[in-house]
Every structure is written in structure tokens, then in C-alpha cells.
Design an enzyme around this catalytic site. Structure first.
Site, PDB file in Angstrom:
ATOM      1  N   ARG A  44     -14.296  28.605 -11.032  1.00  0.00           N
ATOM      2  CA  ARG A  44     -14.808  28.111 -12.158  1.00  0.00           C
ATOM      3  C   ARG A  44     -13.789  27.904 -13.186  1.00  0.00           C
ATOM      4  O   ARG A  44     -13.646  26.894 -14.084  1.00  0.00           O
ATOM      5  CB  ARG A  44     -15.921  28.701 -12.702  1.00  0.00           C
ATOM      6  CG  ARG A  44     -17.019  28.579 -11.991  1.00  0.00           C
ATOM      7  CD  ARG A  44     -18.466  29.536 -12.316  1.00  0.00           C
ATOM      8  NE  ARG A  44     -19.665  29.035 -11.700  1.00  0.00           N
ATOM      9  CZ  ARG A  44     -20.605  29.460 -11.725  1.00  0.00           C
ATOM     10  NH1 ARG A  44     -20.729  30.599 -12.216  1.00  0.00           N
ATOM     11  NH2 ARG A  44     -21.950  29.075 -11.135  1.00  0.00           N
ATOM     12  N   LYS A  50     -36.209  30.517  -0.165  1.00  0.00           N
ATOM     13  CA  LYS A  50     -37.338  29.970  -0.563  1.00  0.00           C
ATOM     14  C   LYS A  50     -37.649  28.505  -0.355  1.00  0.00           C
ATOM     15  O   LYS A  50     -36.752  27.886  -1.050  1.00  0.00           O
ATOM     16  CB  LYS A  50     -37.583  30.563  -1.820  1.00  0.00           C
ATOM     17  CG  LYS A  50     -37.666  32.159  -2.077  1.00  0.00           C
ATOM     18  CD  LYS A  50     -38.378  32.469  -3.362  1.00  0.00           C
ATOM     19  CE  LYS A  50     -38.194  33.832  -3.807  1.00  0.00           C
ATOM     20  NZ  LYS A  50     -37.988  33.892  -5.310  1.00  0.00           N
ATOM     21  N   GLY A  79     -25.218  28.276  -5.187  1.00  0.00           N
ATOM     22  CA  GLY A  79     -24.292  29.070  -5.257  1.00  0.00           C
ATOM     23  C   GLY A  79     -23.901  29.732  -4.080  1.00  0.00           C
ATOM     24  O   GLY A  79     -22.696  30.075  -3.674  1.00  0.00           O
ATOM     25  N   GLY A  83     -27.963  26.663 -10.007  1.00  0.00           N
ATOM     26  CA  GLY A  83     -29.307  26.008 -10.522  1.00  0.00           C
ATOM     27  C   GLY A  83     -28.931  24.675 -11.014  1.00  0.00           C
ATOM     28  O   GLY A  83     -29.968  23.915 -10.739  1.00  0.00           O
TER      29      GLY A  83
HETATM   30  P1  ADP Z   1     -28.155  28.659  -2.688  1.00  0.00           P
HETATM   31  O1  ADP Z   1     -27.543  29.692  -3.513  1.00  0.00           O
HETATM   32  O2  ADP Z   1     -26.966  28.130  -1.741  1.00  0.00           O
HETATM   33  O3  ADP Z   1     -28.982  27.807  -3.077  1.00  0.00           O
HETATM   34  P2  ADP Z   1     -30.292  30.555  -1.923  1.00  0.00           P
HETATM   35  O4  ADP Z   1     -30.081  31.281  -2.913  1.00  0.00           O
HETATM   36  O5  ADP Z   1     -31.541  29.587  -1.834  1.00  0.00           O
HETATM   37  O6  ADP Z   1     -28.956  29.545  -1.522  1.00  0.00           O
HETATM   38  O7  ADP Z   1     -30.381  31.308  -0.567  1.00  0.00           O
HETATM   39  C1  ADP Z   1     -29.241  32.232  -0.142  1.00  0.00           C
HETATM   40  C2  ADP Z   1     -29.948  33.423   0.541  1.00  0.00           C
HETATM   41  O8  ADP Z   1     -30.923  33.251   1.670  1.00  0.00           O
HETATM   42  C3  ADP Z   1     -28.945  34.473   1.013  1.00  0.00           C
HETATM   43  O9  ADP Z   1     -28.957  35.476   0.334  1.00  0.00           O
HETATM   44  C4  ADP Z   1     -29.223  34.736   2.368  1.00  0.00           C
HETATM   45  O10 ADP Z   1     -29.127  36.031   2.785  1.00  0.00           O
HETATM   46  C5  ADP Z   1     -30.741  34.253   2.466  1.00  0.00           C
HETATM   47  N1  ADP Z   1     -31.278  33.878   3.614  1.00  0.00           N
HETATM   48  C6  ADP Z   1     -30.976  32.906   4.656  1.00  0.00           C
HETATM   49  N2  ADP Z   1     -31.495  32.962   5.772  1.00  0.00           N
HETATM   50  C7  ADP Z   1     -32.530  34.085   5.771  1.00  0.00           C
HETATM   51  C8  ADP Z   1     -33.280  34.527   6.462  1.00  0.00           C
HETATM   52  N3  ADP Z   1     -33.635  33.793   7.565  1.00  0.00           N
HETATM   53  N4  ADP Z   1     -34.170  35.565   6.144  1.00  0.00           N
HETATM   54  C9  ADP Z   1     -33.966  36.123   4.940  1.00  0.00           C
HETATM   55  N5  ADP Z   1     -33.092  35.707   4.174  1.00  0.00           N
HETATM   56  C10 ADP Z   1     -32.372  34.458   4.399  1.00  0.00           C
HETATM   57 MG    MG Z   2     -28.516  31.551  -4.589  1.00  0.00          MG
END
Ligand code: ADP
Ligand code: MG
Length: 402
Positions: free
Chosen positions: A40, A202, A359, A382
Site C-alpha cells: 500500500r 460468507k 484482502g 471492502g
Molecule cells: P477476501 O478477503 O479475499 O474477500 P474473505 O474475507 O471473504 O476473502 O474470505 C477469506 C477467508 O475465508 C479466509 O480466512 C479463509 O480461511 C476462509 N475460508 C475459505 N474457505 C473456507 C472453508 N472451506 N471453510 C472455512 N473457511 C474458509
Molecule cells: Mg477478507
């Protein structure tokens, strides 16, 4: 985007307030704060260098961590000022307070091309409250305002939005411009086939993004814990996997919508399951997932399996544009990072425009050492999601119109 840009401003001799995103990950090493990922900070260098070369007096503002409106030593930006000094090879005067006499004194002594960094804006409660009095105190320190903090643009805070009411002109910096270019303009009319990979924890976090992308994507590939909720909607046994039970109806709705829109909406066809989501806990492949065979009782899905990797690789190979948000497994645990790394490698091999937002997905790509193989990597978590949803970000909306 009909907003003023940095190049539109007459900056020579002016005090230019620049909101940057210096919210970098750090760790304590030998009693000192060390920056573990400086992406960053580096990404803000084009804006800072431009201002220095064009004779501005640059006043940097940033937040760091969550000090909740009061000074907290470990959230001081002082180490970042020192770090920036080495990057730009020019002193960075650090102001121990964000507003008032201390920064006023420092700024009065700046020459053209000089730089100061103000202490963490979140040491003051007025920042997150978007208090007009605090915004005005910040604005008083400069003549012009530039917002280059894309990662904070989805927040209407004093230094990202409120401040624009008290300065003559507010423009976007180069990083902000680039983020909007890729996440908004490029994806408005993506070269087709347009493949979207969505993972992460989620469905509820990503629902706006899924719906917005459904309008443009040719295929959407699902991974991560999100897949469990979709499986449940299809009646696939998910064992003890992480799931959002209250989002199953929503998942069903999305599956129907995909069918209606003719979007290929792919769920994993196999998974890696384990009994405990921790390092050292053995994983095994489930074999082909069907409505009668899924995750074993008491086990949890933690990664996509080999068959899914192959299926998704084929989709990615056909794409002209790929957008990826959300790791497809628990990539923090090396044994469950295989699927996520395979996806990153498929993107790295691809000739398509590859855009990574979010992230943890960015962390995964960086950890895999493949960051420089991607077309664009967003610095916003976000903020990138909200932009992908087509939302108006307060930090952009508040800038002066062209
Ligand atoms: P981003 O930050 O890229 O938007 P998210 O914050 O939505 O991604 O999700 C990242 C998290 O999802 C990670 O901490 C990862 O461990 C978790 N994750 C991915 N697959 C699974 C799974 N099958 N069960 C539980 N957690 C998961
Ligand atoms: Mg995340």
C-alpha cells in the site's frame, strides 16, 4: 468518472493534503514495529513523487489500525514515516499530532517538494464520526485535497469525505484512478468470456457482488466456505462444514437467478475434508460430490479438490477476463492452500486480463509469489467489493466534479 484528477490541479507551491492508505500489516521485531507488506505504501508513491516533482508541499494523512479515537502508541504512524523516508530518499517530517499547532509549525517550514506525515487520523474521535469541526481543522492545514486512499474510500470519514467541504478543490490521486479504471471501467464491458471466481468465508459478504456480476459474467466459479451454503441449498450433505444456515434460501434464489440469466454457475465437484481446521489435521478427498454423497458426518470442507481444480482451470483457460475474489480454501493452513494456489497459478498462466480484489485473495496471490503475473491487484478489501457491487463510494463521491 466525472471527478477532478491530480493532473487537473495546479499544485506548485501549494500545500496539498493527501489522504493515503498506509494501513499496512506489521509485526513486532526486537521491540520495533516492522512492516511485513509495504504494497500500500509503494502504491502511493506515484502520487507522492508527482507532487514532489511538481513543487507541492505534501501533507500526508492516514489511519493505522483501530485506536478508537484516542492516541495508542502501537498505532502511531511514526514507523511508516521512517519507512517512507527510505523509499523516497527524502526526509519525511513526522507530525506528532494530526491537527493544531504541531502540524501547523511543521507545514509552515516545508519547502516545495517536501513531505510531512501527520499522526494517525483515528487518534481523534472526529475522524470516524466524520465530525465537521475535525474535518475543518484538517482542511486548514492545506490548500488542496487529494484522495489516494482507495482502501478507505468506502468510509465517509473526516479525512476521506468530510474534509472536501472545507477545501477549494478535491481530486483523486493516481492509485485511486487506477483502482477505478480496473474495478469499474474495465469490468463495465469486460472482454468475453468473462469468468468470475468467488470464494471466501460468507455468502452474505458477497451477495451484492454476485448479483451485480450475474449481469455480466459468462461463468461464476464458487469456492471457499461459501460453497457449503450452496451445497446445502441443493441438498448435498455438508457434515460439520462452516455454513450460513440462514442464507440457504438466498443461495437457492441465486442458483435460480443464474439459470434464468444463462450464467454457468459452477459449484465444486469435490472437496478436501478434515476433522479439525488446524495445521497438522489430516485432509482427504471426498470423491465426487452429489446430492447423496458430500462431506462426511463430523468433517469439514476446507479446500476444493483436484477434480474441481481441473474443472475451474478449463474455465479460466477459455477466459478473456477473469475476476477473482475470495480464497477457495482455508489457505492460511498450507495443507489446505492447494486449491487456492492452483487457481492463482491458472490466472498467472492465463493471457486474459486478470483482476484480483479483496484482502485475503490478494494475500494468497502475494504469498504464492504470483502478484506480478496479474494484470491488476486491488489495494482495497471492502472498498473493492463495494465498487464491484456498483455502489457509490463516499470517498470518491465527495471529490470535486470536473
Ligand atoms: P477476501 O478477503 O479475499 O474477500 P474473505 O474475507 O471473504 O476473502 O474470505 C477469506 C477467508 O475465508 C479466509 O480466512 C479463509 O480461511 C476462509 N475460508 C475459505 N474457505 C473456507 C472453508 N472451506 N471453510 C472455512 N473457511 C474458509
Ligand atoms: Mg477478507
Amino acid at each position: 468518472m466525472n471527478k477532478l484528477r491530480l493532473r487537473d490541479l495546479e499544485v506548485r507551491g501549494k500545500r496539498v493534503l493527501v489522504r493515503v492508505d498506509f494501513n499496512v500489516p506489521t509485526e513486532e521485531r526486537d521491540g520495533r514495529t516492522a512492516i511485513t507488506d509495504d504494497t500500500r505504501i509503494r502504491e502511493s508513491l506515484p502520487t507522492i513523487s508527482y507532487l514532489r516533482e511538481n513543487g507541492a508541499k505534501t501533507i500526508l494523512m492516514a489511519h493505522f489500525g483501530r485506536p478508537k479515537g484516542k492516541p495508542v502508541d502501537k498505532y502511531s504512524l511514526r514507523p511508516v514515516a521512517d519507512y517512507l523516508h527510505t523509499l523516497i530518499d527524502h526526509p519525511v517530517a513526522f507530525s506528532h499530532d494530526t491537527i493544531g499547532k504541531i502540524p501547523e509549525e511543521i507545514i509552515a517550514h516545508l519547502n516545495e517538494g517536501d513531505v510531512t506525515l501527520l499522526e494517525n487520523v483515528r487518534f481523534h474521535p472526529g475522524e470516524e464520526a466524520n465530525d465537521p469541526a475535525f474535518a475543518e481543522s484538517l482542511a486548514k492545514l492545506g490548500d488542496l485535497y487529494v484522495n489516494d486512499a482507495f482502501g478507505a474510500a468506502h468510509r465517509a470519514h473526516a479525512s476521506t469525505a468530510g474534509i472536501t467541504k472545507f477545501v477549494k478543490q478535491s481530486a483523486m490521486g493516481f492509485l485511486m484512478e487506477k483502482e477505478i479504471q480496473y474495478l469499474s471501467h474495465e469490468l463495465a464491458k469486460p472482454a468475453k468470456p468473462f469468468v468470475v471466481i468467488l470464494g471466501g468465508s460468507k455468502v452474505s459478504d458477497k451477495i451484492g457482488v454476485i448479483k451485480a456480476l450475474m449481469e455480466k459474467a459468462d461463468s461464476i466459479l464458487i469456492g471457499g466456505a461459501m460453497a457449503n451454503t450452496f451445497w446445502k441449498a441443493q441438498g448435498v450433505p455438508i457434515g460439520a462444514s462452516r455454513v450460513e444456515a440462514d442464507k440457504v434460501d438466498l443461495a437457492r434464489e441465486i442458483l435460480d437467478l443464474a439459470k434464468k440469466k444463462g450464467v454457468r454457475f459452477l459449484l465444486p465437484v469435490d472437496a478436501i475434508e478434515t476433522q479439525k481446521v488446524e495445521a497438522g489435521s489430516p485432509g482427504r478427498n471426498t470423491g465426487r460430490v452429489t446430492p447423496t454423497h458430500g462431506i462426511s458426518d463430523g468433517w469439514q470442507a476446507v479446500d476444493i479438490g483436484h477434480a474441481t481444480v481441473t474443472l475451474y482451470e478449463d474455465e479460466i483457460a477459455k477466459a478473456k477476463t477473469v475476476l477473482w475474489n475470495g480464497p477457495v480454501g482455508v489457505f492460511e493452513i498450507p495443507a489446505f492452500a492447494t486449491g487456492t494456489i492452483a487457481i492463482a497459478e491458472a490466472l498467472a498462466r492465463s493471457k486474459a486480463t486478470t483482476i484480483i480484489g479483496g484482502g485475503d485473495s490478494v494475500t494468497a496471490v502475494t504469498q504464492a509469489g504470483l502478484a506480478d503475473k496479474m494484470t491488476f491487484i486491488s489495494t482495497g478489501g471492502g472498498a473493492s467489493l463495494e465498487l464491484l457491487e456498483g455502489k457509490e463510494l463516499p470517498g470518491i463521491a465527495a471529490l470535486s466534479d470536473r
